[in-house]
Write a protein that holds these residues in place. Structure first.
Motif, PDB file in Angstrom:
ATOM      1  N   GLY A 227      -8.564   8.100 -12.421  1.00  0.00           N
ATOM      2  CA  GLY A 227      -7.744   6.893 -12.418  1.00  0.00           C
ATOM      3  C   GLY A 227      -6.928   6.687 -13.668  1.00  0.00           C
ATOM      4  N   ALA A 228      -6.645   7.774 -14.399  1.00  0.00           N
ATOM      5  CA  ALA A 228      -5.906   7.639 -15.661  1.00  0.00           C
ATOM      6  C   ALA A 228      -4.561   6.955 -15.471  1.00  0.00           C
ATOM      7  CB  ALA A 228      -5.715   9.008 -16.307  1.00  0.00           C
ATOM      8  N   GLN A 229      -3.904   7.212 -14.331  1.00  0.00           N
ATOM      9  CA  GLN A 229      -2.582   6.636 -14.091  1.00  0.00           C
ATOM     10  C   GLN A 229      -2.619   5.359 -13.263  1.00  0.00           C
ATOM     11  OE1 GLN A 229      -0.001   7.641 -15.583  1.00  0.00           O
ATOM     12  NE2 GLN A 229      -0.556   9.693 -16.288  1.00  0.00           N
ATOM     13  N   ALA A 230      -3.813   4.856 -12.977  1.00  0.00           N
ATOM     14  CA  ALA A 230      -3.909   3.683 -12.100  1.00  0.00           C
ATOM     15  C   ALA A 230      -4.364   2.426 -12.825  1.00  0.00           C
ATOM     16  CB  ALA A 230      -4.848   3.987 -10.941  1.00  0.00           C
ATOM     17  N   VAL A 231      -5.450   2.510 -13.572  1.00  0.00           N
ATOM     18  CA  VAL A 231      -6.011   1.318 -14.211  1.00  0.00           C
ATOM     19  C   VAL A 231      -5.044   0.807 -15.276  1.00  0.00           C
ATOM     20  CG1 VAL A 231      -7.911   0.392 -15.575  1.00  0.00           C
ATOM     21  CG2 VAL A 231      -8.370   2.038 -13.738  1.00  0.00           C
ATOM     22  N   GLY A 232      -4.607  -0.408 -15.100  1.00  0.00           N
ATOM     23  CA  GLY A 232      -3.603  -0.993 -15.990  1.00  0.00           C
ATOM     24  C   GLY A 232      -2.216  -0.998 -15.370  1.00  0.00           C
ATOM     25  N   MET A 233      -1.979  -0.110 -14.412  1.00  0.00           N
ATOM     26  CA  MET A 233      -0.700  -0.107 -13.688  1.00  0.00           C
ATOM     27  C   MET A 233      -0.808  -0.919 -12.411  1.00  0.00           C
ATOM     28  SD  MET A 233       1.370   2.777 -11.543  1.00  0.00           S
ATOM     29  CE  MET A 233       1.480   4.138 -12.680  1.00  0.00           C
ATOM     30  N   VAL A 234      -1.908  -0.719 -11.681  1.00  0.00           N
ATOM     31  CA  VAL A 234      -2.136  -1.417 -10.412  1.00  0.00           C
ATOM     32  C   VAL A 234      -3.544  -1.987 -10.416  1.00  0.00           C
ATOM     33  CG1 VAL A 234      -0.526   0.057  -9.143  1.00  0.00           C
ATOM     34  CG2 VAL A 234      -2.949   0.699  -9.284  1.00  0.00           C
ATOM     35  N   PRO A 235      -3.812  -2.998  -9.607  1.00  0.00           N
ATOM     36  CA  PRO A 235      -5.181  -3.510  -9.514  1.00  0.00           C
ATOM     37  C   PRO A 235      -6.121  -2.435  -8.969  1.00  0.00           C
ATOM     38  CG  PRO A 235      -3.615  -5.064  -8.566  1.00  0.00           C
ATOM     39  CD  PRO A 235      -2.860  -3.793  -8.801  1.00  0.00           C
ATOM     40  N   VAL A 236      -7.296  -2.345  -9.541  1.00  0.00           N
ATOM     41  CA  VAL A 236      -8.309  -1.385  -9.099  1.00  0.00           C
ATOM     42  C   VAL A 236      -9.620  -2.132  -8.885  1.00  0.00           C
ATOM     43  CG1 VAL A 236      -9.698   0.625  -9.746  1.00  0.00           C
ATOM     44  CG2 VAL A 236      -7.249   0.583 -10.276  1.00  0.00           C
ATOM     45  N   ASN A 237     -10.170  -2.008  -7.683  1.00  0.00           N
ATOM     46  CA  ASN A 237     -11.457  -2.628  -7.365  1.00  0.00           C
ATOM     47  C   ASN A 237     -12.374  -1.540  -6.831  1.00  0.00           C
ATOM     48  OD1 ASN A 237     -13.668  -4.002  -6.195  1.00  0.00           O
ATOM     49  ND2 ASN A 237     -12.426  -5.843  -5.959  1.00  0.00           N
ATOM     50  N   LEU A 238     -13.244  -1.047  -7.701  1.00  0.00           N
ATOM     51  CA  LEU A 238     -14.064   0.102  -7.349  1.00  0.00           C
ATOM     52  C   LEU A 238     -15.123  -0.227  -6.312  1.00  0.00           C
ATOM     53  CD1 LEU A 238     -14.353   1.627 -10.915  1.00  0.00           C
ATOM     54  CD2 LEU A 238     -12.982   2.466  -9.003  1.00  0.00           C
ATOM     55  N   SER A 239     -15.539  -1.468  -6.241  1.00  0.00           N
ATOM     56  CA  SER A 239     -16.516  -1.828  -5.219  1.00  0.00           C
ATOM     57  C   SER A 239     -15.894  -1.743  -3.832  1.00  0.00           C
ATOM     58  CB  SER A 239     -17.064  -3.235  -5.467  1.00  0.00           C
ATOM     59  OG  SER A 239     -16.041  -4.211  -5.328  1.00  0.00           O
ATOM     60  N   GLU A 240     -14.577  -1.901  -3.741  1.00  0.00           N
ATOM     61  CA  GLU A 240     -13.887  -1.804  -2.459  1.00  0.00           C
ATOM     62  C   GLU A 240     -13.392  -0.395  -2.159  1.00  0.00           C
ATOM     63  OE1 GLU A 240     -10.749  -4.657  -2.478  1.00  0.00           O
ATOM     64  OE2 GLU A 240     -12.091  -6.405  -2.445  1.00  0.00           O
ATOM     65  N   LEU A 241     -13.040   0.361  -3.193  1.00  0.00           N
ATOM     66  CA  LEU A 241     -12.475   1.696  -2.966  1.00  0.00           C
ATOM     67  C   LEU A 241     -13.505   2.669  -2.419  1.00  0.00           C
ATOM     68  CD1 LEU A 241     -10.097   2.240  -6.028  1.00  0.00           C
ATOM     69  CD2 LEU A 241      -9.489   1.746  -3.656  1.00  0.00           C
ATOM     70  N   GLY A 242     -14.770   2.533  -2.830  1.00  0.00           N
ATOM     71  CA  GLY A 242     -15.810   3.366  -2.253  1.00  0.00           C
ATOM     72  C   GLY A 242     -16.030   4.706  -2.921  1.00  0.00           C
ATOM     73  N   CYS A 243     -15.455   4.928  -4.095  1.00  0.00           N
ATOM     74  CA  CYS A 243     -15.684   6.187  -4.816  1.00  0.00           C
ATOM     75  C   CYS A 243     -17.135   6.274  -5.262  1.00  0.00           C
ATOM     76  CB  CYS A 243     -14.811   6.270  -6.062  1.00  0.00           C
ATOM     77  SG  CYS A 243     -13.077   5.950  -5.798  1.00  0.00           S
ATOM     78  N   ASP A 244     -17.648   7.494  -5.389  1.00  0.00           N
ATOM     79  CA  ASP A 244     -18.947   7.702  -6.029  1.00  0.00           C
ATOM     80  C   ASP A 244     -18.797   7.614  -7.541  1.00  0.00           C
ATOM     81  OD1 ASP A 244     -20.636   8.310  -3.684  1.00  0.00           O
ATOM     82  OD2 ASP A 244     -19.289  10.018  -3.476  1.00  0.00           O
ATOM     83  N   SER A 245     -17.670   8.098  -8.045  1.00  0.00           N
ATOM     84  CA  SER A 245     -17.385   8.037  -9.479  1.00  0.00           C
ATOM     85  C   SER A 245     -15.882   7.945  -9.684  1.00  0.00           C
ATOM     86  CB  SER A 245     -17.963   9.255 -10.215  1.00  0.00           C
ATOM     87  OG  SER A 245     -17.522  10.474  -9.635  1.00  0.00           O
ATOM     88  N   TYR A 246     -15.513   7.430 -10.853  1.00  0.00           N
ATOM     89  CA  TYR A 246     -14.085   7.156 -11.117  1.00  0.00           C
ATOM     90  C   TYR A 246     -13.912   7.117 -12.628  1.00  0.00           C
ATOM     91  CZ  TYR A 246      -9.572   4.645 -10.474  1.00  0.00           C
ATOM     92  OH  TYR A 246      -8.238   4.253 -10.463  1.00  0.00           O
ATOM     93  N   ALA A 247     -12.988   7.895 -13.152  1.00  0.00           N
ATOM     94  CA  ALA A 247     -12.745   7.942 -14.596  1.00  0.00           C
ATOM     95  C   ALA A 247     -11.385   7.344 -14.917  1.00  0.00           C
ATOM     96  CB  ALA A 247     -12.804   9.384 -15.102  1.00  0.00           C
ATOM     97  N   PHE A 248     -11.313   6.631 -16.039  1.00  0.00           N
ATOM     98  CA  PHE A 248     -10.017   6.102 -16.485  1.00  0.00           C
ATOM     99  C   PHE A 248      -9.987   6.032 -17.998  1.00  0.00           C
ATOM    100  CE2 PHE A 248     -12.712   2.387 -15.832  1.00  0.00           C
ATOM    101  CZ  PHE A 248     -12.432   1.550 -16.898  1.00  0.00           C
ATOM    102  N   CYS A 249      -8.794   5.885 -18.523  1.00  0.00           N
ATOM    103  CA  CYS A 249      -8.611   5.829 -19.969  1.00  0.00           C
ATOM    104  C   CYS A 249      -8.018   4.490 -20.368  1.00  0.00           C
ATOM    105  CB  CYS A 249      -7.716   6.969 -20.455  1.00  0.00           C
ATOM    106  SG  CYS A 249      -6.074   6.969 -19.712  1.00  0.00           S
ATOM    107  N   GLY A 250      -8.144   4.165 -21.641  1.00  0.00           N
ATOM    108  CA  GLY A 250      -7.557   2.937 -22.147  1.00  0.00           C
ATOM    109  C   GLY A 250      -6.191   3.118 -22.740  1.00  0.00           C
ATOM    110  N   HIS A 251      -5.839   4.362 -23.074  1.00  0.00           N
ATOM    111  CA  HIS A 251      -4.653   4.586 -23.909  1.00  0.00           C
ATOM    112  C   HIS A 251      -3.352   4.790 -23.139  1.00  0.00           C
ATOM    113  CE1 HIS A 251      -6.099   8.805 -23.218  1.00  0.00           C
ATOM    114  NE2 HIS A 251      -4.803   8.976 -23.019  1.00  0.00           N
TER     115      HIS A 251
END
Length: 427
Positions: A227-251
């Protein structure tokens, strides 16, 4: 081995020393160069100018590469500096500041605090999952050919270490259904993992993450998203997306400090990821020899002394995004990118690589010059028109990517269009 010093310092988190550190950090974190006005459609330009004032980013060149590295606001920088200074003044680790930050960042992405492990970036989160899943020789991993090196290298490393087989699919700009079909065509009884970039780094394609998650879950396949290009650009709700795991960056889009990020591991799936990096904060071992009792959460993958200032500042970046409005941020960036996409589509000869389907794109547009290389196109826009974009050479795309975010303006996008038109004439 029991670490009495660690217990002592953790205990201080609720006492005088912890209060001193946390209080100093909180005061600095709330300092801001400007107060955001209430948003109104009639005065939206004033609102976005106030947002821009939070960023010490220079005006020249126009920065259009948030997909590569996003600038931090002054609030975030203050949180880093003041936290580090305060900790140095008291010679403390600041470990007691990490859990409060987790309780801010986790719900921002629709996760429980116990499901979030702080990392240095999305790459580290991707690598943690690739190394931690108990894969064997011949097991198959599927992901898209446009994966960032931070998303692909961890799996190719597993081909060397454990004989894992990597299978790639070419992402389709046509439809979400087509991308799911391309994944489905590669699945065999040996498929153990599917990974996708939530939004691809090359052309900004939005993947059907929820549909892929449902497909994978129905077949007992682990599903991981970068999710490097998603978190901060679009809303992300991991409880709804259903992934087992999801990585993102702050920078990037979050505006957090360098070396900040997190990986989400759904709590029900926690034990499936082996702890491959471990230290004093991963669990407890009262006496040697003995058996380690892991922390009951993704934080078991955190270890050793951390730079608490970076984690506190990541939480401050989340606070600012919430104040601006996550949906508002997504709409603003998408509107700017939609304008660019529409104008680029009018330029004869210019190749627009980003999908024409609105639901498959967000705040990035990638274009290719019919004659110039990615490097020459990029350099021309930067040196002649003061536009800092990003060359895209992955998978021989030979293109330039433009990212639009909260600190960009409609006037800057008009400059981009003019610069690209000039490039089509001059190159």
């Amino acid at each position: 081995m029991k670490l009495d010093r660690r217990q002592f310092l953790q205990g201080m988190g609720g006492g005088a020393a912890g209060a001193l550190i946390a209080g100093s950090t909180a005061r600095a974190a709330t300092a801001s160069p400007a107060t955001l006005p209430a948003f109104s459609t009639s005065t939206s330009a004033d609102f976005w100018r106030a947002v821009r004032a939070h960023f010490p980013l220079q005006d020249d060149p126009v920065y259009l590469n948030c997909g590569g590295l996003g600038p931090s606001s002054q609030r975030v920088l203050d949180a880093v500096f003041s936290t580090m200074l305060t900790l140095q003044q008291h010679s403390e680790t600041g470990h007691s500041l990490i859990q409060p930050a987790r309780e801010i960042v986790a719900p921002f992405v629709g996760a429980e605090p116990r499901e979030l492990c702080f990392t240095r970036n999305a790459t580290e989160g991707n690598a943690l999952i690739a190394a931690g899943l108990r894969l064997r020789d011949g097991d198959e991993v599927i992901f898209e050919s446009h994966a960032h090196p931070g998303g692909s290298f961890p799996w190719f490393n597993q081909t060397k270490e454990r004989g894992v087989t990597v299978k790639l699919f070419e992402p389709s700009p046509v439809s979400a259904e087509e991308n799911l079909a391309r994944i489905r065509a590669l699945v065999t009884p040996r498929t153990k993992v599917i990974q996708v970039s939530h939004i691809t780094c090359t052309d900004g394609l939005v993947m059907p993450v929820r549909a892929i998650a449902e497909f994978a879950a129905a077949r007992g396949i682990w599903f991981h998203a970068d999710g490097a290009q998603a978190v901060g650009m679009v809303p992300v709700n991991l409880s709804e997306l259903g992934c087992d795991s999801y990585a993102f960056c702050g920078h990037k889009w979050l505006g957090g400090p360098h070396e900040s990020g997190a990986v989400f591991i759904r709590h029900a799936r926690l034990e499936a990821v082996a702890v491959t990096g471990i230290g004093s904060h991963s669990g407890d071992l009262p006496f040697l020899p003995g058996e380690i009792r892991y922390v009951d959460g993704a934080a078991r993958h955190e270890y050793g002394t951390r730079n608490a200032g970076l984690i506190v500042a990541l939480a401050e970046a989340v606070r600012l995004q919430k104040e601006i409005g996550v949906e508002r941020i997504a709409a603003y960036g998408r509107d700017l990118a939609t304008y660019l996409h529409a104008e680029f589509s009018k330029i004869s000869g210019l190749v627009v690589l980003t999908s024409a389907r609105p639901e498959l794109r967000a705040s990035m547009v990638t274009i290719a010059h019919p004659r110039a290389s990615a490097g020459d196109f990029f350099t021309y826009l930067l040196k002649t028109h003061g536009l800092r974009c990003r060359p895209v050479t992955e998978q021989k795309l030979n293109a330039v990517r433009i990212s639009t975010h909260v600190f960009n303006s409609p006037a800057e996008c008009e400059r981009v269009v003019a610069g690209v038109r000039a490039a089509m004439r001059d190159l």
